[in-house]
Enzyme design. Structure first.
Site, PDB file in Angstrom:
ATOM      1  CB  SER A 259      -0.903   0.015   1.228  1.00 18.33           C
ATOM      2  OG  SER A 259      -1.417   1.323   1.393  1.00 18.33           O
TER       3      SER A 259
ATOM      4  CG  MET B 135     -11.353   3.212   2.076  1.00 17.20           C
ATOM      5  SD  MET B 135      -9.789   3.203   2.971  1.00 17.20           S
ATOM      6  CE  MET B 135      -8.667   3.351   1.590  1.00 17.20           C
TER       7      MET B 135
ATOM      8  CG  HIS C 205      -9.304   0.178  -0.516  1.00 18.51           C
ATOM      9  ND1 HIS C 205      -8.711  -0.042   0.714  1.00 18.51           N
ATOM     10  CD2 HIS C 205     -10.648   0.121  -0.283  1.00 18.51           C
ATOM     11  CE1 HIS C 205      -9.636  -0.216   1.638  1.00 18.51           C
ATOM     12  NE2 HIS C 205     -10.818  -0.111   1.060  1.00 18.51           N
TER      13      HIS C 205
ATOM     14  CG  ASP D 123      -6.276  -2.704   3.087  1.00 19.91           C
ATOM     15  OD1 ASP D 123      -5.170  -2.452   3.589  1.00 19.91           O
ATOM     16  OD2 ASP D 123      -6.931  -1.888   2.416  1.00 19.91           O
ATOM     17  N   GLY D 124      -4.841  -4.107   6.160  1.00 21.50           N
ATOM     18  CA  GLY D 124      -4.699  -3.426   7.449  1.00 21.50           C
ATOM     19  C   GLY D 124      -3.914  -4.234   8.465  1.00 21.50           C
ATOM     20  N   GLY D 125      -2.754  -3.720   8.837  1.00 22.65           N
ATOM     21  CA  GLY D 125      -1.960  -4.375   9.876  1.00 22.65           C
ATOM     22  C   GLY D 125      -1.396  -5.725   9.461  1.00 22.65           C
TER      23      GLY D 125
ATOM     24  N   GLY E 246      -8.952   4.236   6.999  1.00 26.97           N
ATOM     25  CA  GLY E 246      -8.682   5.663   7.164  1.00 26.97           C
ATOM     26  C   GLY E 246      -7.214   5.967   7.403  1.00 26.97           C
ATOM     27  CG  PHE E 247      -5.870   6.925  10.091  1.00 28.43           C
ATOM     28  CD1 PHE E 247      -5.427   8.217   9.827  1.00 28.43           C
ATOM     29  CD2 PHE E 247      -7.153   6.740  10.598  1.00 28.43           C
ATOM     30  CE1 PHE E 247      -6.252   9.310  10.081  1.00 28.43           C
ATOM     31  CE2 PHE E 247      -7.981   7.823  10.852  1.00 28.43           C
ATOM     32  CZ  PHE E 247      -7.533   9.119  10.596  1.00 28.43           C
ATOM     33  N   GLY E 248      -2.992   4.253   7.860  1.00 28.83           N
ATOM     34  CA  GLY E 248      -2.049   3.139   7.835  1.00 28.83           C
ATOM     35  C   GLY E 248      -1.500   2.934   9.242  1.00 28.83           C
ATOM     36  N   GLY E 249      -0.776   1.854   9.417  1.00 28.89           N
ATOM     37  CA  GLY E 249      -0.051   1.641  10.672  1.00 28.89           C
ATOM     38  C   GLY E 249      -0.884   1.249  11.871  1.00 28.89           C
TER      39      GLY E 249
ATOM     40  N   GLY F 243       1.195  -2.154   4.035  1.00 32.63           N
ATOM     41  CA  GLY F 243       1.659  -0.769   3.958  1.00 32.63           C
ATOM     42  C   GLY F 243       2.903  -0.582   4.799  1.00 32.63           C
ATOM     43  CB  SER F 244       3.338   0.263   8.402  1.00 32.25           C
ATOM     44  OG  SER F 244       2.093   0.861   8.385  1.00 32.25           O
TER      45      SER F 244
ATOM     46  CG  ASP G 217      -5.177   2.474   0.726  1.00 29.86           C
ATOM     47  OD1 ASP G 217      -6.110   1.657   0.692  1.00 29.86           O
ATOM     48  OD2 ASP G 217      -4.013   2.181   1.055  1.00 29.86           O
TER      49      ASP G 217
ATOM     50  CG  MET H 263     -11.580  -2.469   5.325  1.00 33.49           C
ATOM     51  SD  MET H 263     -10.075  -1.944   4.465  1.00 33.49           S
ATOM     52  CE  MET H 263      -9.031  -1.347   5.779  1.00 33.49           C
TER      53      MET H 263
ATOM     54  CG  HIS I 173      -3.893  -1.605  -1.605  1.00 33.74           C
ATOM     55  ND1 HIS I 173      -5.015  -2.347  -1.930  1.00 33.74           N
ATOM     56  CD2 HIS I 173      -4.274  -0.781  -0.590  1.00 33.74           C
ATOM     57  CE1 HIS I 173      -6.028  -1.988  -1.138  1.00 33.74           C
ATOM     58  NE2 HIS I 173      -5.599  -1.028  -0.323  1.00 33.74           N
TER      59      HIS I 173
ATOM     60  CG  MET J 206      -8.440   7.268   2.428  1.00 38.67           C
ATOM     61  SD  MET J 206      -7.454   7.387   3.927  1.00 38.67           S
ATOM     62  CE  MET J 206      -6.668   5.783   3.927  1.00 38.67           C
TER      63      MET J 206
HETATM   64  C1  DX5 Z   1      -6.323   1.754   5.488  1.00 38.93           C
HETATM   65  C2  DX5 Z   1      -5.914   1.405   4.084  1.00 38.93           C
HETATM   66  C3  DX5 Z   1      -4.828   0.424   4.031  1.00 38.93           C
HETATM   67  C4  DX5 Z   1      -3.536   0.890   4.681  1.00 38.93           C
HETATM   68  C5  DX5 Z   1      -2.823  -0.315   5.172  1.00 38.93           C
HETATM   69  O1  DX5 Z   1      -7.502   2.468   5.467  1.00 38.93           O
HETATM   70  O2  DX5 Z   1      -7.006   0.863   3.365  1.00 38.93           O
HETATM   71  O3  DX5 Z   1      -4.570  -0.001   2.712  1.00 38.93           O
HETATM   72  O4  DX5 Z   1      -2.725   1.622   3.832  1.00 38.93           O
HETATM   73  O5  DX5 Z   1      -1.720   0.097   5.870  1.00 38.93           O
HETATM   74  P1  DX5 Z   1      -1.004  -0.828   6.945  1.00 38.93           P
HETATM   75  O6  DX5 Z   1      -0.522  -2.027   6.215  1.00 38.93           O
HETATM   76  O7  DX5 Z   1       0.098   0.045   7.470  1.00 38.93           O
HETATM   77  O8  DX5 Z   1      -2.031  -1.162   7.988  1.00 38.93           O
HETATM   78 ZN    ZN Z   2      -6.536  -0.161   1.375  1.00 40.03          ZN
END
Ligand code: DX5
Ligand code: ZN
Length: 223
Positions: free
Chosen positions: A8, A68, A66, A175-177, A142-145, A197-198, A35, A137, A33, A37
């Site tokens: 991501s 959102m 993706h 997707d996420g963490g 809404g946020f990475g990490g 992502g992170s 994102d 999800m 990927h 928003m």
């Molecule tokens: C969150 C995004 C994800 C995000 C994942 O709303 O849809 O794609 O970038 O980031 P990580 O892998 O850091 O959770």
């Molecule tokens: Zn995403």
């Protein structure tokens, strides 16, 4: 088919996107990927069609967009024009998910339906025949990490069981963490596209992390 890795770009260094893209192109990453928003569906604003277009000019890899955003049906055509190969919309963000999915497919893109952590699989049971991908999800969007929500594993198993029973085979994307600590469990449960992502971009060696994510599950095979 081995599973796919979709880093991501939300976690990339935006002051050097061309370099990040170059790294991905040379890596074992399968998809980008991306994102999008809108500050309404999720409490954050990221980027839109212009950046997708920019990545289209930098890579031949699949652009996995993706959305959102509220009322995604209004923007499907423009994201497709910008170069999206896969477009996912949230079932919570549209009143007419079935129609929106058809719209994505008519545009020539692959269609994904995304579910927030609280949304039950039953919300999409009647459109499973229509989608190319289900995006679960594993954090609140809404946020990475953020921290991986463990119940996602059960949700993947539940979805996989329904798909097997109905002889359907859309991608299952998480997707996420997601990272090396939970990738194997997710794949065993039935997922086959991992967004990271992170865990990729904040790691010491992103190329190597992608490779390690790609190789998860292979270590027991003898060559
Ligand atoms: C969150 C995004 C994800 C995000 C994942 O709303 O849809 O794609 O970038 O980031 P990580 O892998 O850091 O959770
Ligand atoms: Zn995403």
């Amino acid at each position: 088919m081995s599973h796919l890795i979709a880093p991501s770009l939300l976690a990339a260094d935006f002051s050097k996107l061309a370099l990040e893209s170059d790294m991905l192109n040379k890596s074992l990453a399968d998809w980008y990927h991306l994102d999008v928003m809108d500050g309404r569906f999720v409490p954050n604003i990221s980027y839109g069609q212009m950046l997708i277009k920019c990545f289209r000019s930098l890579t031949d890899k699949v652009l996995d967009v993706h959305l959102m955003i509220e009322e995604p049906e209004k923007y499907i055509a423009s994201f497709r024009e910008a170069g999206a190969d896969v477009i996912s919309i949230h079932v919570e963000a549209t009143r007419h998910a079935h129609r929106a999915i058809q719209q994505i497919k008519e545009s020539g893109a692959k269609a994904g339906i995304a579910l927030n952590p609280h949304t039950p699989i039953s919300a999409i049971e009647n459109i499973l025949e229509d989608v190319d991908m289900v995006l679960l999800m594993s954090v609140n969007p809404g946020f990475g990490g953020q921290k991986f929500i463990y119940n996602t594993i059960n949700k993947v198993k539940q979805l996989k069981a329904i798909l097997t029973e109905r002889n359907l085979n859309p991608y299952i994307e998480i997707d996420g963490g997601v990272g090396l600590q939970n990738a194997e469990k997710l794949l065993q449960a039935g997922a086959n596209v991992l967004v990271a992502g992170s865990s990729v971009f904040k790691s010491e060696n992103p190329t190597d992390t992608i490779k390690r994510l790609k190789n998860v599950g292979l270590k027991n095979l003898h060559f």
